[in-house]
Design a protein around this motif. Structure first.
Motif, PDB file in Angstrom:
ATOM      1  N   THR A  67       0.839  -1.207   0.000  1.00 52.68           N
ATOM      2  CA  THR A  67       0.000   0.000   0.000  1.00 52.68           C
ATOM      3  C   THR A  67       0.869   1.249   0.000  1.00 52.68           C
ATOM      4  N   LEU A  68       1.895   1.259   0.843  1.00 56.49           N
ATOM      5  CA  LEU A  68       2.782   2.424   0.918  1.00 56.49           C
ATOM      6  C   LEU A  68       3.473   2.671  -0.413  1.00 56.49           C
ATOM      7  N   ALA A  69       3.980   1.600  -1.005  1.00 59.16           N
ATOM      8  CA  ALA A  69       4.671   1.739  -2.298  1.00 59.16           C
ATOM      9  C   ALA A  69       3.716   2.223  -3.373  1.00 59.16           C
ATOM     10  N   ASP A  70       2.497   1.709  -3.367  1.00 60.45           N
ATOM     11  CA  ASP A  70       1.502   2.075  -4.361  1.00 60.45           C
ATOM     12  C   ASP A  70       1.065   3.530  -4.206  1.00 60.45           C
ATOM     13  N   GLU A  71       1.121   4.046  -2.969  1.00 62.39           N
ATOM     14  CA  GLU A  71       0.726   5.430  -2.712  1.00 62.39           C
ATOM     15  C   GLU A  71       1.882   6.415  -2.869  1.00 62.39           C
ATOM     16  N   GLY A  72       3.037   5.923  -3.282  1.00 62.90           N
ATOM     17  CA  GLY A  72       4.149   6.805  -3.605  1.00 62.90           C
ATOM     18  C   GLY A  72       5.065   7.177  -2.466  1.00 62.90           C
ATOM     19  N   TYR A  73       5.016   6.432  -1.359  1.00 68.27           N
ATOM     20  CA  TYR A  73       5.934   6.712  -0.253  1.00 68.27           C
ATOM     21  C   TYR A  73       7.370   6.420  -0.681  1.00 68.27           C
ATOM     22  N   LYS A  74       8.307   7.197  -0.169  1.00 70.18           N
ATOM     23  CA  LYS A  74       9.716   6.972  -0.476  1.00 70.18           C
ATOM     24  C   LYS A  74      10.165   5.650   0.132  1.00 70.18           C
ATOM     25  N   THR A  75      11.125   5.010  -0.524  1.00 70.67           N
ATOM     26  CA  THR A  75      11.631   3.744  -0.005  1.00 70.67           C
ATOM     27  C   THR A  75      12.279   3.923   1.358  1.00 70.67           C
ATOM     28  N   SER A  76      12.867   5.092   1.609  1.00 72.73           N
ATOM     29  CA  SER A  76      13.481   5.345   2.913  1.00 72.73           C
ATOM     30  C   SER A  76      12.420   5.376   4.011  1.00 72.73           C
ATOM     31  N   THR A  77      11.247   5.923   3.687  1.00 70.44           N
ATOM     32  CA  THR A  77      10.146   5.965   4.651  1.00 70.44           C
ATOM     33  C   THR A  77       9.597   4.563   4.903  1.00 70.44           C
ATOM     34  N   ILE A  78       9.419   3.782   3.838  1.00 71.20           N
ATOM     35  CA  ILE A  78       8.919   2.419   3.986  1.00 71.20           C
ATOM     36  C   ILE A  78       9.891   1.583   4.812  1.00 71.20           C
ATOM     37  N   ASN A  79      11.172   1.763   4.565  1.00 74.18           N
ATOM     38  CA  ASN A  79      12.193   1.024   5.304  1.00 74.18           C
ATOM     39  C   ASN A  79      12.120   1.345   6.793  1.00 74.18           C
ATOM     40  N   ARG A  80      11.900   2.612   7.103  1.00 73.79           N
ATOM     41  CA  ARG A  80      11.783   3.005   8.508  1.00 73.79           C
ATOM     42  C   ARG A  80      10.529   2.413   9.142  1.00 73.79           C
ATOM     43  N   ARG A  81       9.433   2.373   8.370  1.00 76.02           N
ATOM     44  CA  ARG A  81       8.192   1.784   8.884  1.00 76.02           C
ATOM     45  C   ARG A  81       8.389   0.290   9.175  1.00 76.02           C
ATOM     46  N   ILE A  82       9.087  -0.398   8.301  1.00 80.17           N
ATOM     47  CA  ILE A  82       9.372  -1.819   8.513  1.00 80.17           C
ATOM     48  C   ILE A  82      10.167  -2.003   9.806  1.00 80.17           C
ATOM     49  N   SER A  83      11.160  -1.147  10.002  1.00 76.62           N
ATOM     50  CA  SER A  83      11.975  -1.215  11.211  1.00 76.62           C
ATOM     51  C   SER A  83      11.143  -0.958  12.461  1.00 76.62           C
ATOM     52  N   SER A  84      10.221  -0.001  12.383  1.00 78.40           N
ATOM     53  CA  SER A  84       9.377   0.332  13.526  1.00 78.40           C
ATOM     54  C   SER A  84       8.435  -0.817  13.881  1.00 78.40           C
ATOM     55  N   ILE A  85       7.896  -1.479  12.867  1.00 77.12           N
ATOM     56  CA  ILE A  85       7.029  -2.640  13.104  1.00 77.12           C
ATOM     57  C   ILE A  85       7.823  -3.745  13.789  1.00 77.12           C
ATOM     58  N   SER A  86       9.052  -3.948  13.330  1.00 75.40           N
ATOM     59  CA  SER A  86       9.907  -4.969  13.924  1.00 75.40           C
ATOM     60  C   SER A  86      10.214  -4.649  15.386  1.00 75.40           C
TER      61      SER A  86
END
Length: 322
Positions: free
Chosen positions: A71-90
């Motif tokens: 969803t994030l990628a499809d909505e145009g979020y930067k990869t750096s932001t998605i990477n940080r979100r993944i880290s936060s979930i972890s």
């Protein structure tokens, strides 16, 4: 995860509670305030998404995480932001005692596919090199606000300081010597334990762009004797007690860039730091000297600035007769 209170006798109960409270405080301080805020913001976004799509957030399944980052990628979020979100979930799962779903092989494969599709290059702000800084400073006059901004720009540039390092400077951290300013940086992004380091800022050859004289003028005009060096200034020219924020530094850089005829959208607080490294590299300063000023502990980050500053130094294309 915070320490839980185990049963004990009444005599030691109060002391144990005090120790647990202190231990939990130390644990919370293992990360910087900005990092904690980023984790909290990311987790809030993920839980809100899960609620919207009827998914369980804690513990989350690998499939839920896959749908979320898609969803994030499809909505145009930067990869750096998605990477940080993944880290936060972890981090959230680990803190709660759950196995992180982000380590699942399918999640990793999806993340690699997103990076290959959208790229990982960051759109960095433009470095404010020496000519840019001179143009910015030239726009400043003799008002209290201008005197503060001149000192902030020149010290931030000559010291290669981060925004957070600039705004946490106290008068007690700066010594005026015959050679210039000796600045003690108590804590920084790469020094969360607060070991501290010292940098030197020499007198400038031009009075108008001398960071030492600009600092002395600011301290004289502001009347600041102790505490925060850089503070807010009212429209009437009164110096506030409150410390300038890191966003305030970015606003100063953008405002001065615009006044100098530069595009303010291309500049931010970090432009001073990257501009120093780029300018120093162009001037032939050694990698070691640049890193000593910037405080970088490895060449990975500083190499980008050094390479950019050296693009036209000993350039092979200049020797082929075009």
């Amino acid at each position: 995860m915070e320490i839980a209170l185990k049963q004990t006798n009444a005599v030691t109960m109060e002391r144990v509670e005090q120790l647990i409270q202190k231990a939990n405080e130390y644990t919370r301080k293992s990360k910087s305030d900005n990092t904690i805020k980023a984790y909290q913001s990311d987790w809030a976004h993920f839980t809100a998404w899960c609620e919207q799509y009827g998914q369980e957030s804690l513990p989350a399944s690998p499939e839920t995480v896959m749908l979320y980052i898609t969803t994030l990628a499809d909505e145009g979020y930067k990869t750096s932001t998605i990477n940080r979100r993944i880290s936060s979930i972890s981090k959230a799962h680990q803190s709660a005692g759950y196995k992180s779903p982000t380590r699942n092989e399918k999640v990793r494969e999806l993340w690699n596919g997103i990076k290959r599709t959208h790229g990982t290059a960051q759109q960095a702000k433009k470095a404010a090199v020496i000519d840019d800084v001179r143009r910015m400073v030239d726009t400043l006059g003799d008002t209290t606000l201008d005197i503060r901004d001149r000192a902030l720009l020149l010290i931030g540039f000559a010291g290669a300081l981060r925004r957070s390092e600039l705004v946490t400077l106290n008068v007690e951290d700066i010594q005026i010597t015959d050679d210039g300013l000796t600045i003690t940086i108590r804590k920084s992004k790469t020094d969360q334990e607060g070991e501290g380091r010292k940098i030197g800022i020499p007198y400038g050859s031009c009075r108008e762009t001398c960071p030492v004289r600009s600092y002395m003028k600011w301290v004289e005009v502001s009347g600041i004797k102790s505490g925060a060096v850089f503070r807010g200034v009212t429209k009437g020219g009164n110096v506030k007690d409150e410390r300038l924020s890191d966003k305030g530094v970015a606003r100063v850089v953008k405002r001065c860039a615009e006044a100098a005829g530069l595009d303010p959208a291309q500049y931010a607080g970090h432009s001073l730091r990257s501009g120093f490294a780029t300018t120093a590299a162009r001037a032939g300063a050694s990698d070691r000297a640049i890193m000593r000023q910037t405080g970088h502990k490895s060449r990975v980050m500083v190499d980008r600035y050094i390479q950019e500053g050296s693009l036209f130094r000993d350039n092979a294309a200049a020797k082929i007769g075009l």
